[in-house]
Design an enzyme around this catalytic site. Structure first.
Site, short mmCIF file in Angstrom:
data_model
loop_
_atom_site.label_atom_id
_atom_site.label_comp_id
_atom_site.label_asym_id
_atom_site.label_seq_id
_atom_site.Cartn_x
_atom_site.Cartn_y
_atom_site.Cartn_z
N LYS A 88 4.71 -4.22 5.55
CA LYS A 88 5.34 -2.94 5.22
C LYS A 88 6.00 -2.27 6.43
O LYS A 88 6.97 -1.54 6.30
CB LYS A 88 4.31 -1.99 4.62
CG LYS A 88 3.77 -2.43 3.26
CD LYS A 88 4.84 -2.35 2.19
CE LYS A 88 4.29 -2.70 0.82
NZ LYS A 88 5.37 -2.79 -0.19
N GLU A 110 5.59 7.14 -0.71
CA GLU A 110 4.51 6.92 -1.67
C GLU A 110 3.69 5.75 -1.15
O GLU A 110 4.16 4.97 -0.32
CB GLU A 110 5.10 6.56 -3.03
CG GLU A 110 5.45 5.07 -3.22
CD GLU A 110 6.58 4.58 -2.33
OE1 GLU A 110 7.33 5.43 -1.82
OE2 GLU A 110 6.69 3.36 -2.12
N SER A 377 0.84 -11.55 3.10
CA SER A 377 1.57 -10.31 3.35
C SER A 377 0.76 -9.24 4.06
O SER A 377 1.30 -8.37 4.71
CB SER A 377 2.11 -9.76 2.03
OG SER A 377 1.07 -9.61 1.10
#
Lengths: 395, 294
Positions: A88, A110, A377
């Site tokens: 991210k 968010e 991830s």
């Protein structure tokens, strides 16, 4: 090159937002186009990705897992080694740099699992920007550790107590905040979702995963992989890995959605197994919805995959058959979680465990000479408490 | 300026006085256009009352429509509940949740409008999110809505840029597509919204969601002035108009005043009260009374 100038990936994508946001989206699109061509911006981005995030992340050959499964050779793209523990941050750094260009000093985002919230809070702290994170109250409970991390990083975490109290509701609330404060605030959306230019821009920021992986596998094996496997919530880590390989027609790609308690149970987030096209939160894409177009509640053990829509670019590749979409159930993801911890000494995020669960099914069906790259991830530290609780262990 | 009407349907355009008003068909005169023209002739402003269809139930919604017309509402904006209303504040979100919980659906709402049409000719505009339309299909939706007696559509998450699939069937059936203009809209956007909007232009009074507090009235005035330079359509102002005082101030500059959350709040507060309809009608009467002719 997709999307087209209207932000369309075939019939999907677009900009379904209140008029108040249209000028901001147009401004963002324009500013991003300029930044993309601006050598200074690219140099800055590359600098932070290398020195702050720790890129390139390694492409690790998982020998014990390979041996255990007894088929294809398995490589893991180690996005879990990024600063903050997940992919991210690649997007958060890119968008914070954009916000600075647009002179917007307030950042909102968010978060579902909390990884994007942590990444955004981190990037905002590093650049001295004000930061507010919206998070469903259900997710705040299952990801309490990340909530506290965000607060440590100086962000305000605002609970959203509407609808399913998960990612979807957090996005709606962030969009409402953005609508209200659009003149001073940049909204850092965390996945390849929402209105144009977000799905394109976030894909571009995440595409570095696949660019690195492609070079790394060629260096290690002298050939391209047979399969790429990644989990798909909104779809940013998967499109990030897949994008550089889309032109390599022999490379097969599998996106793994959250099968929750199973498709028949209705408690899942497998949009391509149970959904149909519609419009949610700014974009036309596959959605889990009822016959009246009301959005269904979703379920997954993994907060990051627990969402009713999928990135519009994925919808196109689904229809074209370029990417195959399957799902892993909660139970399958949990055993993959254990397996990776014990065989490789890596505790994966529950999201990434869905990709591993697919590898467990796929690898034994392939030859030993074949190659799989799975995107790891994120790391699973954030999930340790939840997993312990689910197993009745008091920490 | 609105050539697609002529091109696509061959229907006539009639203009009246200085403000050009489009009639989709001379035979089925659009109630919206007729209402705005009548009010203009009387130097009056339109009070547009928003109700969440199905809150607390569709039977009550029908009673409310009739009662609010008697209390002075000129146009009814009927919200269609959606699970994820990104343009709405908590008051309308909660109303939508209540309506969905009791089984309200778009089809049931259209049936309600149809039954209302035996009792009232008040213009009815639906406010609904695009996915509700998409799920039914644009063509089937427009046909059903028109047949039920709906006059116009407000789709808050569909800017003119994305309206193509809805435009044709809306035009063909004679439903007015009403677009929103915001304080953040640029000159280009203002022109686009003015060009595409039918019935009226919905000016969003503030950068925010429904039910926010009305802020700078001077800004509203300036933006409406700019809008009038590029549009002959009536302008109605909504978002944040909550009190008779707000209605009075806004009605001085616009052709219509839209009150939503404040009405929905009244309904929620009197949910259990058998006199609910009367209370809400009283509130609407006070709004209308404040809107003195310019």
């Amino acid at each position: 090159m997709l999307p087209d100038s209207h932000g369309r990936f075939g019939p999907y994508g677009g900009r379904y937002v209140p008029e108040t946001l249209m000028p901001a989206l147009l401004e963002l699109e324009e500013e991003y186009a300029k930044a993309k061509k601006d050598r200074r911006f690219q140099t800055d981005l590359a600098y932070y990705l290398k020195q702050y995030v720790g890129r390139p992340t390694s492409l690790y050959r998982a020998d014990r897992l390979t041996k255990k499964l007894g088929g294809a050779k398995i490589y893991l793209k180690r996005e879990d080694l990024c600063h903050t523990g997940a992919h991210k941050i690649n997007n958060a750094i890119g968008q914070v740099l954009l916000a600075m260009r647009m002179k917007k000093r307030r950042i909102i985002a968010e978060t579902g699992a909390g990884q994007h919230g942590v990444a955004t809070a981190t990037a905002a702290a590093m650049f001295g920007l004000q930061c507010e994170i919206y998070m469903g109250t259900e997710d705040m409970q299952r990801q309490a550790l990340n909530v506290y991390r965000m607060r440590l990083l100086g962000a305000t975490v605002t609970g959203v107590d509407a609808g399913s109290r998960t990612l979807k509701d957090a996005i709606s609330e962030a969009m409402r905040d953005w609508t209200t404060n659009v003149r001073t605030t940049h909204y850092i959306l965390g996945s390849v979702l929402g209105a144009h230019p977000y799905p394109m821009m976030i894909r571009d920021f995440q595409a570095i995963i696949g660019k690195e992986a492609r070079k790394q596998i060629l260096a290690a094996e002298g050939k391209l992989p047979n399969y790429l496997v990644a989990c798909v919530g909104g779809g940013s880590n998967s499109i990030g890995l897949f994008h550089a390989f889309l032109g390599d027609h022999k490379v097969k790609m599998i996106g793994v959605e959250a099968g929750g308690s199973g498709i028949v149970s209705g408690k899942h987030a497998a949009r391509f197994s149970g959904g149909k096209p519609g419009v949610l939160q700014g974009t036309m894409t596959y959605l889990l919805q009822d016959d009246n177009g009301q959005i269904n509640l979703t379920h997954s053990v993994s907060a990051g995959l627990d969402y009713a829509a999928v990135g519009p670019e994925h919808s196109l590749y689904h229809d074209q058959g370029r990417i195959e979409y399957t799902y892993a159930t909660d139970t399958e993801a949990m055993s993959a979680f254990d397996l990776l911890a014990r065989e490789e000494g890596i505790v994966p995020a529950l999201e990434s465990a869905h990709a591993i669960a697919e590898v467990v099914k796929l690898a034994p069906t392939l030859k030993k000479s074949q190659l799989i790259i799975a995107n790891l991830s994120g790391r699973g530290d954030k999930d340790v408490q939840q997993v312990a609780k689910m197993r009745g262990v008091t920490l | 300026m609105r050539e697609r009407h002529k091109a696509s349907t061959g229907r006539q355009r009639v203009t009246s006085g200085s403000s050009p008003i489009t009639y989709h068909s001379v035979l089925t005169q659009n109630r919206l256009d007729t209402t705005f023209r009548r009010l203009k002739d009387d130097s009056k402003k339109a009070l547009i009352a928003y109700l969440m269809a199905g809150d607390p139930g569709l039977a009550e919604t029908e009673q409310l429509v009739v009662a609010l017309e008697e209390a002075g509402a000129d146009i009814i904006e009927l919200g269609v509940p959606f699970s994820d209303p990104i343009a709405d504040g908590p008051v309308i979100q909660q109303a939508a949740e209540r309506a969905l919980k009791n089984g309200t659906s778009l089809r049931k709402i259209l049936a309600s409008v149809k039954s209302l049409r035996q009792r009232t000719e008040i213009p009815i505009v639906l406010m609904l999110y695009y996915n509700s339309i998409h799920a039914m299909g644009c063509e089937e939706f427009c046909k059903s809505a028109k047949a039920a007696g709906v006059d116009g559509l407000i789709v808050p998450d569909m800017p003119p840029d994305e309206a193509e699939p809805l435009k044709k069937p809306a035009d063909a059936t004679g439903l007015s597509l009403i677009f929103l203009l915001a304080p953040t809209s640029t000159t280009d956007r203002r022109k686009l919204v003015a060009k595409e909007s039918h019935g009226f232009v919905y000016y969003v009074s503030l950068t925010g969601i429904t039910g926010s507090k009305l802020s700078n009235v001077g800004d509203i005035h300036d933006n409406i002035k700019k809008l009038r330079k590029v549009s002959g359509s009536p302008v109605a102002v909504g978002f944040g108009v909550a009190t008779p005082e707000d209605a009075a101030r806004v009605s001085k500059m616009a052709d219509g005043v839209i009150v939503g959350s404040a009405i929905v709040k009244q309904i929620a507060a009197h949910q259990q009260d058998p006199g609910m309809v009367g209370h809400v009608a009283e509130f609407v009467r006070s709004l209308k009374a404040a809107m003195v002719p310019a």
